[in-house]
Design a protein around this motif. Structure first.
Motif, PDB file in Angstrom:
ATOM      1  N   SER A 127      -6.704  -3.850  -4.332  1.00  0.00           N
ATOM      2  CA  SER A 127      -6.164  -4.422  -3.102  1.00  0.00           C
ATOM      3  C   SER A 127      -4.836  -5.123  -3.357  1.00  0.00           C
ATOM      4  O   SER A 127      -3.869  -4.948  -2.618  1.00  0.00           O
ATOM      5  CB  SER A 127      -7.176  -5.404  -2.498  1.00  0.00           C
ATOM      6  N   ARG A 196      -1.674  -3.813   5.428  1.00  0.00           N
ATOM      7  CA  ARG A 196      -2.242  -2.585   5.992  1.00  0.00           C
ATOM      8  C   ARG A 196      -2.005  -1.393   5.067  1.00  0.00           C
ATOM      9  O   ARG A 196      -2.902  -0.560   4.853  1.00  0.00           O
ATOM     10  CB  ARG A 196      -1.646  -2.317   7.380  1.00  0.00           C
ATOM     11  N   ILE A 199      -4.335  -1.605   2.052  1.00  0.00           N
ATOM     12  CA  ILE A 199      -5.701  -1.195   2.411  1.00  0.00           C
ATOM     13  C   ILE A 199      -5.777   0.324   2.532  1.00  0.00           C
ATOM     14  O   ILE A 199      -6.711   0.962   2.024  1.00  0.00           O
ATOM     15  CB  ILE A 199      -6.135  -1.885   3.725  1.00  0.00           C
ATOM     16  N   VAL A 203      -8.135   2.630  -0.071  1.00  0.00           N
ATOM     17  CA  VAL A 203      -9.227   3.438   0.479  1.00  0.00           C
ATOM     18  C   VAL A 203      -9.005   4.921   0.163  1.00  0.00           C
ATOM     19  O   VAL A 203      -9.939   5.632  -0.228  1.00  0.00           O
ATOM     20  CB  VAL A 203      -9.352   3.211   1.999  1.00  0.00           C
ATOM     21  N   PRO A 209     -13.083  -0.849   0.868  1.00  0.00           N
ATOM     22  CA  PRO A 209     -12.175  -1.838   1.468  1.00  0.00           C
ATOM     23  C   PRO A 209     -12.769  -3.239   1.520  1.00  0.00           C
ATOM     24  O   PRO A 209     -12.042  -4.211   1.764  1.00  0.00           O
ATOM     25  CB  PRO A 209     -11.914  -1.285   2.866  1.00  0.00           C
ATOM     26  N   GLN A 210     -14.097  -3.371   1.273  1.00  0.00           N
ATOM     27  CA  GLN A 210     -14.674  -4.708   1.198  1.00  0.00           C
ATOM     28  C   GLN A 210     -14.051  -5.500   0.048  1.00  0.00           C
ATOM     29  O   GLN A 210     -14.070  -6.736   0.060  1.00  0.00           O
ATOM     30  CB  GLN A 210     -16.190  -4.623   1.025  1.00  0.00           C
ATOM     31  N   ASN A 249      -6.681  -8.476   9.066  1.00  0.00           N
ATOM     32  CA  ASN A 249      -7.024  -7.445   8.083  1.00  0.00           C
ATOM     33  C   ASN A 249      -8.482  -7.031   8.190  1.00  0.00           C
ATOM     34  O   ASN A 249      -8.817  -5.850   8.044  1.00  0.00           O
ATOM     35  CB  ASN A 249      -6.711  -7.952   6.665  1.00  0.00           C
ATOM     36  N   GLN A 250      -9.344  -7.989   8.440  1.00  0.00           N
ATOM     37  CA  GLN A 250     -10.766  -7.654   8.605  1.00  0.00           C
ATOM     38  C   GLN A 250     -10.971  -6.756   9.823  1.00  0.00           C
ATOM     39  O   GLN A 250     -11.731  -5.785   9.770  1.00  0.00           O
ATOM     40  CB  GLN A 250     -11.584  -8.939   8.725  1.00  0.00           C
ATOM     41  N   ILE A 253      -9.757  -3.212   8.986  1.00  0.00           N
ATOM     42  CA  ILE A 253     -10.729  -2.478   8.159  1.00  0.00           C
ATOM     43  C   ILE A 253     -11.918  -2.025   9.001  1.00  0.00           C
ATOM     44  O   ILE A 253     -12.375  -0.882   8.897  1.00  0.00           O
ATOM     45  CB  ILE A 253     -11.185  -3.361   6.983  1.00  0.00           C
ATOM     46  N   TYR A 257     -11.709   1.771   8.971  1.00  0.00           N
ATOM     47  CA  TYR A 257     -12.481   2.248   7.819  1.00  0.00           C
ATOM     48  C   TYR A 257     -13.921   1.758   7.847  1.00  0.00           C
ATOM     49  O   TYR A 257     -14.504   1.448   6.820  1.00  0.00           O
ATOM     50  CB  TYR A 257     -11.803   1.789   6.515  1.00  0.00           C
TER      51      TYR A 257
END
Length: 436
Positions: A127, A196, A199, A203, A209-210, A249-250, A253, A257
């Motif tokens: 990340s 972004r 991420i 991925v 992505p966690q 960001n959360q 995701i 994703y």
């Protein structure tokens, strides 16, 4: 024409050629205002010329080949899935305790050991590296230069003039550009764009992505709890962070994703990361004591600093950076024998850090071992040209009978530091050598 006037002339001529126009962001395709254009080749040149200086200014590369190779593998895996996979990316671990990471134009990327030790898995590392790759692919550092903030210095570096006077004012300009690029604070939009992109890249590379979510939560806990000076002066200074950014960001995701989970084959790789960083984590107590020693030294509590560095070495034996700092502190205390012993050990363990080479060169000059001193001082200047190192090397040239080399180097120091202490001392030596 002096080197300084030569640089000004190049700046003026190129500024006339590179009229105000628009640069295209290679990620978004948007046109952005630019005072002058920087090609991809020039972008790569800037990064490659400034990266070695940045590494030295921040403590050198952490001397663990296996750890650096691991970080490079993760970085290259992420970069392959970026918008600009063909750039000559470089990834390095810096021997610095402050949690930080940065990217330079054209592909050089670094992460500090201080940031590595707060992470828990490889996806978190991916990340961070993906975020920095995003800054590179979107040319965020280049954008600041194109808007004119570093016009003169950037042109000097691109044109190659900076290489013509390795120890003079133009070398100082390269150092200035290197420091400015690392200290560059990105805009809120640039940070979100890099988030972004990072991420997306991680991925695509197969990482869960966690890992990005977990890392941002670590950052927010630091921020919410009142971040330590090392965070404020490092990562949070150049990469401003906020709760809103974390939540954005959360949401990105979750909406983009949501199916990229461990069940679908996306990985965190916790075990691999823990194995790769195990040796570094074992030395954390030593590095914490090292930082305490530096604080004591900054407050001029030299005996206490020396004692603390010695405790740091007991906790982290054979760490070249700690040996270097102990040796330099002993030099301040005029305790030459143990200073030489510790600096020699530092160089034997890692000969690629300018301060240990310069310190050892100084000790050898004081002891009259002039030829050996010159060898170490030349290496110090190769790693990072500094006024102090240059003055010591000129003195070494004098003592070994290399008069013309001494004169040339003293002249460079006078030109680079005309009103400073070293510049004035060099001018005095120059007058003596030239019989004026």
């Amino acid at each position: 024409m002096t080197a300084q006037n030569h640089t000004r002339l190049i700046v003026i001529l190129l500024a006339l050629v590179w009229l105000v126009g628009c640069a295209v962001n290679p990620v978004t395709g948007r046109k952005e205002l630019a005072l002058f254009q920087i090609s991809e080749e020039e972008e790569i040149t800037i990064g490659q010329r400034t990266f070695p200086q940045v590494l030295q200014q921040m403590g050198g590369i952490y001397p663990d080949e296996a750890l650096n190779a691991y970080v490079e593998r993760v970085g290259e895996r992420v970069a392959r899935y970026s918008h600009r996979p063909d750039l000559p990316y470089q990834f390095a671990v810096i021997n610095n305790s402050a949690p930080n990471a940065f990217a330079l134009p054209g592909g050089p990327i670094a992460i500090t050991r201080g940031l590595l030790v707060v992470m828990n898995n490889e996806a978190q590392l991916a990340s961070v590296l993906g975020h920095e790759v995003g800054h590179v692919t979107a040319r965020h550092s280049v954008a600041g230069m194109q808007r004119g903030a570093l016009l003169g210095v950037g042109v000097a570096v691109i044109s190659g003039v900076a290489g013509d006077a390795a120890h003079g004012p133009l070398s100082q300009q390269v150092a200035q550009l290197a420091a400015t690029l690392v200290d560059n604070t990105y805009s809120r939009e640039q940070e979100r764009e890099a988030d972004r992109l990072g991420i997306d890249y991680m991925v695509r590379a197969g990482y869960d992505p966690q890992g990005a979510v977990q890392l941002q939560e670590i950052f927010y806990r630091e921020l919410e709890g009142g971040a330590q000076p090392s965070w404020v002066g490092g990562l949070f200074r150049t990469h401003p962070f906020s709760r809103d950014r974390m939540l954005d960001n959360q949401r990105y995701i979750e909406t983009t994703y949501g199916q990229a989970t461990a069940a679908a084959g996306f990985v965190l790789n916790a075990r691999e990361f823990q194995q790769a960083t195990a040796a570094l984590r074992q030395k954390q107590q030593g590095f914490q004591l090292y930082e305490e020693g530096r604080q004591l030294e900054a407050r001029n509590q030299l005996p206490q600093a020396i004692a603390t560095y010695q405790r740091a070495l007991e906790a982290a034996p054979n760490e070249s950076l700690i040996l270097t700092r102990l040796g330099l502190a002993l030099l301040k205390a005029e305790d030459m024998v143990p200073a030489r012993r510790n600096l020699q050990r530092a160089v034997d363990l890692d000969g690629n850090y300018y301060e240990s080479r310069m310190g050892l060169g100084f000790v050898l000059l004081e002891r009259g071992e002039n030829a050996a001193a010159v060898q170490h001082l030349e290496k110090s200047m190769e790693l990072l040209p500094t006024l102090q190192g240059g003055y010591l090397l000129a003195e070494g040239y004098e003592k070994t009978g290399e008069r013309q080399k001494a004169i040339a180097l003293y002249r460079s120091i006078v030109e680079a530091d005309p009103g400073g202490r070293l510049g004035q001392a060099a001018a005095q030596r120059l007058r003596a050598l030239e019989g004026r």
